[in-house]
Design a protein around this motif. Structure first.
Motif, PDB file in Angstrom:
ATOM      1  N   GLU A   4      51.450  34.196  26.931  1.00 63.46           N
ATOM      2  CA  GLU A   4      50.004  34.029  27.095  1.00 63.46           C
ATOM      3  C   GLU A   4      49.667  33.535  28.499  1.00 63.46           C
ATOM      4  N   LYS A   5      50.483  32.615  28.996  1.00 64.55           N
ATOM      5  CA  LYS A   5      50.269  32.081  30.339  1.00 64.55           C
ATOM      6  C   LYS A   5      50.503  33.165  31.383  1.00 64.55           C
ATOM      7  N   TRP A   6      51.565  33.928  31.198  1.00 63.27           N
ATOM      8  CA  TRP A   6      51.882  35.014  32.129  1.00 63.27           C
ATOM      9  C   TRP A   6      50.737  36.015  32.175  1.00 63.27           C
ATOM     10  N   GLU A   7      50.188  36.357  31.007  1.00 59.83           N
ATOM     11  CA  GLU A   7      49.106  37.337  30.937  1.00 59.83           C
ATOM     12  C   GLU A   7      47.850  36.838  31.643  1.00 59.83           C
ATOM     13  N   ARG A   8      47.520  35.557  31.481  1.00 61.83           N
ATOM     14  CA  ARG A   8      46.330  34.997  32.139  1.00 61.83           C
ATOM     15  C   ARG A   8      46.462  35.092  33.651  1.00 61.83           C
ATOM     16  N   ILE A   9      47.631  34.730  34.152  1.00 59.10           N
ATOM     17  CA  ILE A   9      47.855  34.779  35.602  1.00 59.10           C
ATOM     18  C   ILE A   9      47.836  36.225  36.089  1.00 59.10           C
ATOM     19  N   ALA A  10      48.481  37.109  35.343  1.00 64.77           N
ATOM     20  CA  ALA A  10      48.556  38.515  35.744  1.00 64.77           C
ATOM     21  C   ALA A  10      47.170  39.146  35.806  1.00 64.77           C
ATOM     22  N   ARG A  11      46.324  38.833  34.828  1.00 62.78           N
ATOM     23  CA  ARG A  11      44.973  39.404  34.818  1.00 62.78           C
ATOM     24  C   ARG A  11      44.198  39.005  36.067  1.00 62.78           C
ATOM     25  N   LEU A  12      44.316  37.742  36.466  1.00 66.87           N
ATOM     26  CA  LEU A  12      43.598  37.267  37.642  1.00 66.87           C
ATOM     27  C   LEU A  12      44.139  37.906  38.917  1.00 66.87           C
ATOM     28  N   LEU A  13      45.465  37.972  39.043  1.00 68.57           N
ATOM     29  CA  LEU A  13      46.060  38.541  40.254  1.00 68.57           C
ATOM     30  C   LEU A  13      45.741  40.026  40.399  1.00 68.57           C
ATOM     31  N   ALA A  25      44.790  26.778  41.062  1.00 65.01           N
ATOM     32  CA  ALA A  25      43.707  25.819  40.856  1.00 65.01           C
ATOM     33  C   ALA A  25      42.705  26.334  39.829  1.00 65.01           C
ATOM     34  N   ARG A  26      42.415  27.622  39.882  1.00 61.38           N
ATOM     35  CA  ARG A  26      41.425  28.181  38.972  1.00 61.38           C
ATOM     36  C   ARG A  26      41.924  28.204  37.527  1.00 61.38           C
ATOM     37  N   LEU A  27      43.222  28.454  37.354  1.00 62.72           N
ATOM     38  CA  LEU A  27      43.779  28.570  36.003  1.00 62.72           C
ATOM     39  C   LEU A  27      44.403  27.281  35.492  1.00 62.72           C
ATOM     40  N   GLY A  28      44.561  26.294  36.385  1.00 61.71           N
ATOM     41  CA  GLY A  28      45.172  25.042  35.967  1.00 61.71           C
ATOM     42  C   GLY A  28      46.663  25.167  35.710  1.00 61.71           C
ATOM     43  N   VAL A  29      47.335  25.962  36.548  1.00 66.37           N
ATOM     44  CA  VAL A  29      48.786  26.147  36.420  1.00 66.37           C
ATOM     45  C   VAL A  29      49.433  25.818  37.759  1.00 66.37           C
ATOM     46  N   LYS A  31      51.615  26.488  41.268  1.00 68.27           N
ATOM     47  CA  LYS A  31      51.715  27.586  42.230  1.00 68.27           C
ATOM     48  C   LYS A  31      52.990  28.388  42.022  1.00 68.27           C
ATOM     49  N   GLU A  32      54.045  27.710  41.559  1.00 66.25           N
ATOM     50  CA  GLU A  32      55.308  28.404  41.334  1.00 66.25           C
ATOM     51  C   GLU A  32      55.161  29.460  40.240  1.00 66.25           C
ATOM     52  N   ALA A  33      54.364  29.130  39.218  1.00 66.92           N
ATOM     53  CA  ALA A  33      54.143  30.085  38.128  1.00 66.92           C
ATOM     54  C   ALA A  33      53.395  31.312  38.632  1.00 66.92           C
ATOM     55  N   VAL A  34      52.400  31.078  39.492  1.00 63.08           N
ATOM     56  CA  VAL A  34      51.637  32.193  40.052  1.00 63.08           C
ATOM     57  C   VAL A  34      52.541  33.062  40.921  1.00 63.08           C
ATOM     58  N   ALA A  35      53.374  32.414  41.736  1.00 64.92           N
ATOM     59  CA  ALA A  35      54.291  33.158  42.599  1.00 64.92           C
ATOM     60  C   ALA A  35      55.249  34.008  41.775  1.00 64.92           C
ATOM     61  N   GLU A  36      55.687  33.467  40.646  1.00 67.21           N
ATOM     62  CA  GLU A  36      56.612  34.201  39.783  1.00 67.21           C
ATOM     63  C   GLU A  36      55.950  35.453  39.214  1.00 67.21           C
ATOM     64  N   VAL A  37      54.709  35.301  38.745  1.00 70.94           N
ATOM     65  CA  VAL A  37      53.996  36.445  38.177  1.00 70.94           C
ATOM     66  C   VAL A  37      53.688  37.469  39.263  1.00 70.94           C
ATOM     67  N   ARG A  38      53.317  36.995  40.447  1.00 67.76           N
ATOM     68  CA  ARG A  38      53.046  37.913  41.561  1.00 67.76           C
ATOM     69  C   ARG A  38      54.280  38.761  41.850  1.00 67.76           C
ATOM     70  N   SER A  39      55.444  38.108  41.841  1.00 72.52           N
ATOM     71  CA  SER A  39      56.692  38.822  42.085  1.00 72.52           C
ATOM     72  C   SER A  39      56.983  39.812  40.966  1.00 72.52           C
ATOM     73  N   ASP A  40      56.739  39.392  39.718  1.00 71.57           N
ATOM     74  CA  ASP A  40      56.966  40.288  38.577  1.00 71.57           C
ATOM     75  C   ASP A  40      56.106  41.546  38.678  1.00 71.57           C
ATOM     76  N   LEU A  41      54.875  41.373  39.175  1.00 64.06           N
ATOM     77  CA  LEU A  41      53.945  42.498  39.281  1.00 64.06           C
ATOM     78  C   LEU A  41      54.198  43.356  40.515  1.00 64.06           C
ATOM     79  N   GLY A  42      55.028  42.849  41.422  1.00 64.94           N
ATOM     80  CA  GLY A  42      55.289  43.585  42.653  1.00 64.94           C
ATOM     81  C   GLY A  42      54.133  43.557  43.623  1.00 64.94           C
ATOM     82  N   LEU A  43      53.285  42.525  43.507  1.00 69.19           N
ATOM     83  CA  LEU A  43      52.128  42.413  44.400  1.00 69.19           C
ATOM     84  C   LEU A  43      52.546  41.784  45.725  1.00 69.19           C
ATOM     85  N   PRO A  44      51.939  42.210  46.833  1.00 70.05           N
ATOM     86  CA  PRO A  44      52.291  41.642  48.135  1.00 70.05           C
ATOM     87  C   PRO A  44      51.832  40.199  48.260  1.00 70.05           C
ATOM     88  N   ARG A  45      52.441  39.478  49.166  1.00 73.34           N
ATOM     89  CA  ARG A  45      52.055  38.099  49.442  1.00 73.34           C
ATOM     90  C   ARG A  45      50.634  38.063  49.987  1.00 73.34           C
TER      91      ARG A  45
END
Length: 209
Positions: A4-13, A25-29, A31-45
Motif C-alpha cells: 500500500e505504501k509503495w503504491e501511494r508513492i508510485a502514484r505520486l511519482l 514530505a507530502r506523503l509522510g514517508v 526519502k529513502e522509501a521514495v528513492a526506492e520506489v523511483r528506482s523500481d519504476l525506472g524514473l530518472p533522478r
C-alpha cells in the motif's frame, strides 16, 4: 515496504515531476522509501531544470479539452505550477510560445485555473495592449507583431479560412474590435476562440478593460 505504501508513492511519482524530499514530505514517508520506489519504476533522478525544450515542457503539460494545458509537475503551496527554482511554469510556457522573455507578471488569460498553455497566457505587455482604445486605430497594424500580439494570427482569424490559429485572450479581445459586426456570434466566437455568449456580451456591454 508494504504494498500500500509503495503504491501511494508510485502514484505520486508517476503523476508529478517531484523531488524525493517533496514527495516524502507530502506523503509522510522517508526519502529513502521514495528513492526506492523511483528506482523500481525506472524514473530518472529529479533535477531542477534551468532550460526547457518544448518537448520536455509539453510532456509535463498535456493538452486537455478546450485547448488548455494541465501542469503535472511541481506546485507551490498555493497551487501555482512550478517549473524550477524561482520560476513558474507560466513563464517557461510563455517564453516557449512567444519566443521572448515575458514583461512583468505572467498570468492565465483564459477561464481554466492553472492553465499553462502558452497561447492562453499574458504578461504585462499583452494586458496593456488589450485595453488600447480601438478608436485610435482605424485598421489593424501593418506589422507582423504589435505590442506583443501576433497580428498575422489575428488577421487569419478575422478573414481567413479554417483552421484558425489559437489566440491569447488579449489577442482575441483586440481582434474583436476589428471584427465584422454582421458576422454571427457563433462563427466569430469559433474564429477567436471565444464563446458565442461572450461575443454577444462584448457587443452589448463592450470589451472588458
Amino acid at each position: 515496504m508494504k504494498p500500500e505504501k509503495w503504491e501511494r508513492i508510485a502514484r505520486l511519482l508517476k503523476a508529478e515531476y517531484i523531488s524525493n524530499r517533496e514527495a516524502a514530505a507530502r506523503l509522510g514517508v522517508g526519502k529513502e522509501a521514495v528513492a526506492e520506489v523511483r528506482s523500481d519504476l525506472g524514473l530518472p533522478r529529479f533535477v531542477l531544470r534551468r532550460t526547457w525544450t518544448r518537448e520536455e515542457f509539453e510532456a509535463l503539460a498535456p493538452l486537455i479539452r478546450g485547448g488548455h494545458r494541465l501542469w503535472r509537475g511541481r506546485r507551490s503551496p498555493d497551487g501555482t505550477p512550478v517549473a524550477g527554482q524561482n520560476v513558474t511554469a507560466y513563464r517557461v510556457s510563455f517564453r516557449l510560445h512567444h519566443q521572448r522573455e515575458p514583461v512583468g507578471h505572467v498570468k492565465t488569460a483564459c477561464t481554466r485555473k492553472w492553465c499553462v498553455e502558452g497561447s492562453h497566457l499574458a504578461d504585462d505587455l499583452l494586458r496593456t495592449a488589450a485595453v488600447v482604445d480601438a478608436a485610435t486605430l482605424p485598421e489593424l497594424p501593418a506589422e507582423a507583431t504589435w505590442r506583443g500580439m501576433d497580428i498575422v494570427a489575428i488577421r487569419r482569424c478575422l478573414r481567413g479560412p479554417e483552421p484558425w490559429p489559437a489566440l491569447t485572450l488579449a489577442e482575441a479581445r483586440f481582434a474583436f474590435r476589428f471584427s465584422n459586426p454582421d458576422m454571427g456570434a457563433a462563427e466569430l466566437g469559433s474564429r477567436l476562440g471565444l464563446r458565442a455568449e461572450t461575443i454577444q456580451r462584448y457587443r452589448t456591454k463592450g470589451v472588458p478593460s
